[in-house]
Design a protein around this motif. Structure first.
Motif, PDB file in Angstrom:
ATOM      1  N   GLY A   1      62.451  50.783  42.338  1.00  0.00           N
ATOM      2  CA  GLY A   1      61.351  50.325  43.190  1.00  0.00           C
ATOM      3  C   GLY A   1      61.594  50.585  44.656  1.00  0.00           C
ATOM      4  O   GLY A   1      60.783  50.221  45.504  1.00  0.00           O
ATOM      5  N   ILE A   2      62.723  51.212  44.970  1.00  0.00           N
ATOM      6  CA  ILE A   2      63.066  51.550  46.349  1.00  0.00           C
ATOM      7  C   ILE A   2      63.287  53.059  46.423  1.00  0.00           C
ATOM      8  O   ILE A   2      64.104  53.602  45.662  1.00  0.00           O
ATOM      9  CB  ILE A   2      64.346  50.821  46.798  1.00  0.00           C
ATOM     10  N   PRO A   3      62.575  53.771  47.294  1.00  0.00           N
ATOM     11  CA  PRO A   3      62.736  55.223  47.382  1.00  0.00           C
ATOM     12  C   PRO A   3      64.189  55.623  47.617  1.00  0.00           C
ATOM     13  O   PRO A   3      64.864  55.072  48.501  1.00  0.00           O
ATOM     14  CB  PRO A   3      61.850  55.608  48.576  1.00  0.00           C
TER      15      PRO A   3
END
Length: 221
Positions: A150-152
């Motif tokens: 969910g975090i680039p």
């Protein structure tokens, strides 16, 4: 395609008033089930469906285990079933759709250590349950699934998938089985982490009384 010969679910069918059946997937740890991708029309999410023939004598036990596992939804190291229902004499479970499993791509030592930490976190919670939910029962690399962080740019997150049907064995069998399964993934080269190899060999040999002991040792790796 499924590799277990289970009767397929027709693509495009709508199950339980909300789940749209998609393409078939390998069964993986869900041996004996027909597994496919799907879509939850009520919330717009991609899902994974697993359908198993259900003996009448096993009905209550299957739903009791699924209900126990659903209570673990707050544990982000476990893939808890989103739903469980009966259709046409089959027991169906719904989970999030993973990107891959630990068995799909051989990990390096660091990735395997991270997966083992998450596995221990999941087993600590799972083994605290009573009744039909308290063991995994099917230890394998295919039961460790990866999801987006969910975090680039962040690495994918490993989580433990627990088969939603009653299993044989106990907590000690889980530790031995996962030790053997993960040890097989370590490269045979001398470059493999010696401390991790020793820990997994001890797991396989039944050298730990609880997951807490393993988790403590991992903190020192």
């Amino acid at each position: 395609m499924p590799d277990d010969g289970a009767a397929p679910l027709p693509p495009g069918a709508l199950l339980h008033g909300r789940y749209l059946v998609g393409a078939a997937l390998p069964a993986g740890v869900d041996a004996g089930a027909y597994v496919c991708a799907g879509f939850d029309t009520s919330c717009g999410s991609r899902i994974r469906l697993a359908a198993r023939p259900m003996e009448p004598a096993m009905r209550d036990a299957c739903f009791a285990r699924a209900a126990s596992l659903r209570t673990l939804a707050a544990c982000n190291a476990i893939v808890a079933p989103l739903d469980a229902f009966e259709a046409d004499g089959r027991f169906l479970t719904v989970t999030a759709l993973p990107l891959r499993t630990l068995a799909d791509v051989p990990p390096d030592g660091a990735a395997l250590t991270d997966a083992l930490r998450r596995l221990c976190d999941a087993l600590l919670v799972l083994h605290s349950l009573g009744g039909t939910g308290a063991v995994h029962g099917a230890p394998s690399a295919a039961s460790i699934w990866y999801f987006p962080a969910g975090i680039p740019g962040a690495p994918d997150v490993p989580c433990l998938y627990v088969p939603p049907v009653p299993q044989h064995g106990d907590a000690a069998d889980d530790l031995r089985g996962f030790g053997e399964a993960l040890l097989a993934l370590l490269p045979a080269s001398a470059g493999a982490p010696a401390e991790l190899r020793a820990l997994l060999e001890r797991m396989r040999a039944g050298g730990y009384a609880s997951v807490l002991e393993i988790r403590h040792e991992l903190d020192w790796l």
